[in-house]
Design a protein around this motif. Structure first.
Motif, PDB file in Angstrom:
ATOM      1  N   PRO A  17       1.506  66.266  42.600  1.00 45.91           N
ATOM      2  CA  PRO A  17       0.227  66.817  42.122  1.00 45.91           C
ATOM      3  C   PRO A  17      -0.704  67.098  43.289  1.00 45.91           C
ATOM      4  O   PRO A  17      -0.676  66.408  44.305  1.00 45.91           O
ATOM      5  N   ARG A  18      -1.499  68.109  43.103  1.00 47.91           N
ATOM      6  CA  ARG A  18      -2.375  68.502  44.194  1.00 47.91           C
ATOM      7  C   ARG A  18      -3.528  67.519  44.343  1.00 47.91           C
ATOM      8  O   ARG A  18      -3.821  66.709  43.449  1.00 47.91           O
ATOM      9  N   ILE A  19      -4.211  67.591  45.464  1.00 51.72           N
ATOM     10  CA  ILE A  19      -5.332  66.698  45.743  1.00 51.72           C
ATOM     11  C   ILE A  19      -6.534  67.128  44.903  1.00 51.72           C
ATOM     12  O   ILE A  19      -6.849  68.317  44.795  1.00 51.72           O
ATOM     13  N   VAL A  56      -0.043  66.282  31.941  1.00 52.95           N
ATOM     14  CA  VAL A  56      -1.373  65.994  31.382  1.00 52.95           C
ATOM     15  C   VAL A  56      -1.746  64.532  31.622  1.00 52.95           C
ATOM     16  O   VAL A  56      -2.869  64.221  32.051  1.00 52.95           O
ATOM     17  N   GLU A  57      -0.801  63.623  31.367  1.00 54.74           N
ATOM     18  CA  GLU A  57      -1.101  62.205  31.536  1.00 54.74           C
ATOM     19  C   GLU A  57      -1.393  61.872  32.996  1.00 54.74           C
ATOM     20  O   GLU A  57      -2.262  61.058  33.291  1.00 54.74           O
ATOM     21  N   LYS A  58      -0.666  62.503  33.923  1.00 57.36           N
ATOM     22  CA  LYS A  58      -0.931  62.267  35.336  1.00 57.36           C
ATOM     23  C   LYS A  58      -2.329  62.742  35.729  1.00 57.36           C
ATOM     24  O   LYS A  58      -3.041  62.088  36.502  1.00 57.36           O
ATOM     25  N   ILE A  59      -2.705  63.891  35.213  1.00 57.34           N
ATOM     26  CA  ILE A  59      -4.049  64.412  35.527  1.00 57.34           C
ATOM     27  C   ILE A  59      -5.123  63.485  34.961  1.00 57.34           C
ATOM     28  O   ILE A  59      -6.103  63.164  35.641  1.00 57.34           O
ATOM     29  N   ILE A  60      -4.943  63.054  33.711  1.00 56.01           N
ATOM     30  CA  ILE A  60      -5.935  62.168  33.089  1.00 56.01           C
ATOM     31  C   ILE A  60      -5.995  60.835  33.838  1.00 56.01           C
ATOM     32  O   ILE A  60      -7.076  60.295  34.090  1.00 56.01           O
ATOM     33  N   ALA A  61      -4.818  60.278  34.203  1.00 58.01           N
ATOM     34  CA  ALA A  61      -4.793  59.007  34.933  1.00 58.01           C
ATOM     35  C   ALA A  61      -5.439  59.149  36.296  1.00 58.01           C
ATOM     36  O   ALA A  61      -6.101  58.217  36.783  1.00 58.01           O
ATOM     37  N   LYS A 121      -7.457  57.743  30.132  1.00 56.53           N
ATOM     38  CA  LYS A 121      -6.224  57.431  29.418  1.00 56.53           C
ATOM     39  C   LYS A 121      -6.067  58.388  28.234  1.00 56.53           C
ATOM     40  O   LYS A 121      -7.048  58.957  27.735  1.00 56.53           O
ATOM     41  N   MET A 122      -4.821  58.511  27.790  1.00 52.71           N
ATOM     42  CA  MET A 122      -4.512  59.432  26.696  1.00 52.71           C
ATOM     43  C   MET A 122      -3.730  58.683  25.620  1.00 52.71           C
ATOM     44  O   MET A 122      -2.785  57.944  25.925  1.00 52.71           O
ATOM     45  N   GLU A 123      -4.142  58.868  24.359  1.00 49.17           N
ATOM     46  CA  GLU A 123      -3.471  58.242  23.225  1.00 49.17           C
ATOM     47  C   GLU A 123      -3.030  59.333  22.252  1.00 49.17           C
ATOM     48  O   GLU A 123      -3.806  60.236  21.922  1.00 49.17           O
ATOM     49  N   THR A 163      -8.127  59.718  43.702  1.00 50.50           N
ATOM     50  CA  THR A 163      -8.455  61.084  44.081  1.00 50.50           C
ATOM     51  C   THR A 163      -7.218  61.946  44.228  1.00 50.50           C
ATOM     52  O   THR A 163      -7.272  63.016  44.794  1.00 50.50           O
ATOM     53  N   ALA A 164      -6.101  61.456  43.760  1.00 49.50           N
ATOM     54  CA  ALA A 164      -4.886  62.220  43.874  1.00 49.50           C
ATOM     55  C   ALA A 164      -4.018  61.993  42.685  1.00 49.50           C
ATOM     56  O   ALA A 164      -4.171  61.004  42.011  1.00 49.50           O
TER      57      ALA A 164
END
Length: 488
Positions: A332-334, A452-457, A462-464, A487-488
């Motif tokens: 994932p990008r910075i 999506v979960e990586k971006i939210i984390a 968090k995502m439910e 930040t990453a």
């Protein structure tokens, strides 16, 4: 080509592993409860022994009290009855009403205010000469062993309790009496009762009230001990429960973190492999696509109806999109966090999808609660995450339908809820829906929700995902209103 390494499995636990904190806490719990039970039993035993000692002390003091009472009565009978009557009448005959009345006055005045139920005076032939009960005067040979011992100069005391079987079982008889037999003697010149025996005195003391007081004392001691121990048990039980709850939470948290570490380790290795493979595939794929585009230009000029080049370009583009998903998931990008508002980001999503929404008969409704604050986030990354969630909702309703997006305020967080009205997700699939490369679609990489979960984390959120009772799927995204730690 990049080289790949197999990741070794974690070492098995040692057979000599130390006892876990849960086992140690269980031992402490059982030891504490056992100690409390022993303390409670000891308190009951001590209270019973205490009341038993008090009961024995009552009997002992009653015996002493009876002997002193008889001694005083002996002196009063000798001084106020025997001597005056003998000098007046020359002989002692209690059959004479006047002498009997005089004896009765002396006895009752002497024993006034004392708890005495019965007084019997026996002559030397074991005949009752005087009694509080006139009906037994003249009865013979009813003194028993107490009379015999008194005639030998020995005082005796007996303890008598009267009650039914239940009263005797629980040691609460209705009547408790202490009967004392003592010799009646002549006094010598020194006023000591050491003269010859002239009869026997029997005194029956009623100690029922004192005995009931002892029983009430025993009940009070037992109840007090029970209340104190019960209170200690409740406190200890609450402490143990609280400790168990904390320990369970820590164990669950530890297990969750362990699973997350293992999962991240697995995903990290998978991501490195995916990134390496995607990088190696992307270079020749780019050459294939550019060659196909060149071939497409020539085919359009030489053979306009031939679509082979078009298919190659289309499939190359699709493959490039798949590889892009792989690289996005693996690397994932910075982030570039700035102040932004969730409503503005989702509005851009709606504007971008306006043609697809219209052509697919979708009604995308956005609700934003009042005073939802801005957040510090990367708007482009959130745009990509929200876009994937909206596309998933659209794909869940092929015939079109309503999609609701609610932006709500929470304590220190902003909640974004996506709801569709599709068929929902089966329970066994819902458990695996976030796993990478898992998908139920014919076309797709299974990385959409993972991205999506990586971006939210990465934003500290968090995502439910859950099924709605009314039908369809609800995806709830929670983001902090402060700057995310990562930040990453």
């Amino acid at each position: 080509m990049n080289s790949f390494k197999l990741i070794s499995a974690p070492e098995p636990p040692s057979p000599h592993k130390k006892s876990s904190p849960g086992q140690s806490f269980t031992l402490v719990k059982y030891f504490t409860l056992s100690s409390l039970i022993l303390m409670f039993s000891g308190a009951i035993i001590l209270s019973t022994l205490h009341t038993h000692l008090v009961r024995n002390l009552l009997i002992e003091k009653s015996e002493e009290y009876g002997n002193l009472l008889i001694e005083n009565l002996n002196h009063q009978i000798f001084m106020q009855f025997l001597l005056p009557v003998y000098f007046q009448f020359g002989q002692i005959q209690l059959k004479d009403p006047d002498q009997f009345q005089r004896m009765d006055n002396v006895v009752r005045n002497t024993l006034h205010s004392f708890h005495t139920d019965m007084v019997n005076i026996y002559d030397l032939d074991n005949v009752i000469s005087y009694s509080f009960n006139p009906e037994i005067i003249g009865e013979k040979d009813i003194g028993g062993a107490g009379y015999e011992k008194a005639m030998q100069g020995e005082s005796t005391t007996s303890f008598i309790q009267i009650g039914n079987q239940w009263e005797m079982l629980f040691r609460i008889p209705r009547i408790t009496r202490i009967t004392t037999f003592a010799p009646l003697r002549m006094e010598d010149s020194t006023s000591s009762l050491s003269g010859p025996i002239i009869g026997v005195v029997e005194i029956v003391q009623n100690v029922s009230d004192d005995y009931k007081k002892i029983f009430r004392l025993q009940i009070i001691v037992i109840l007090t001990s029970s209340l104190v121990m019960g209170f200690l048990f409740i406190i200890l039980r609450s402490i143990v429960k609280h400790g168990e709850r904390i320990l369970e939470e820590r164990n669950e948290e530890q297990l969750r973190l362990k699973e997350e570490v293992n999962r991240n380790r697995h995903l990290s290795a998978l991501g490195e492999m995916t990134a390496a493979i995607s990088h190696e595939i992307r270079n020749p794929l780019g050459i294939i696509r550019s060659s196909a585009e060149l071939l497409q230009t020539k085919m359009n000029r030489l053979e306009p109806g031939n679509t082979i080049a078009d298919i190659i370009v289309e499939e190359s583009t699709r493959m490039n999109a798949i590889i892009t998903d792989f690289l996005t998931y693996a690397r994932p990008r910075i982030m570039s966090p700035i102040p932004c508002h969730i409503f503005d980001i989702i509005s851009k999503n709606k504007l971008f999808l306006s043609n697809e929404l219209k052509s697919g008969s979708f009604d995308l409704h956005i609700y934003c609660a009042p005073k939802v604050p801005e957040i510090i986030a990367d708007p482009d990354m959130l745009y990509q995450a929200f876009l994937n969630l909206i596309l998933n909702a659209m794909q869940a309703m092929p015939e079109g339908g309503r999609i609701n997006i609610s932006i709500l305020n929470g304590p220190g967080r902003v909640h974004i809820v996506f709801e569709d009205r599709g068929p929902g997700i089966k329970d066994h699939i819902l458990e695996k829906i976030k796993e990478p490369f898992f998908t139920t679609k014919e076309k797709g990489t299974g990385l959409g929700l993972g991205i999506v979960e990586k971006i939210i984390a990465a934003h500290g959120g968090k995502m439910e995902i859950s099924n709605r009772q009314e039908g369809g799927v609800r995806v709830k995204v929670s983001l902090p209103t402060t700057e995310p730690a990562e930040t990453a």
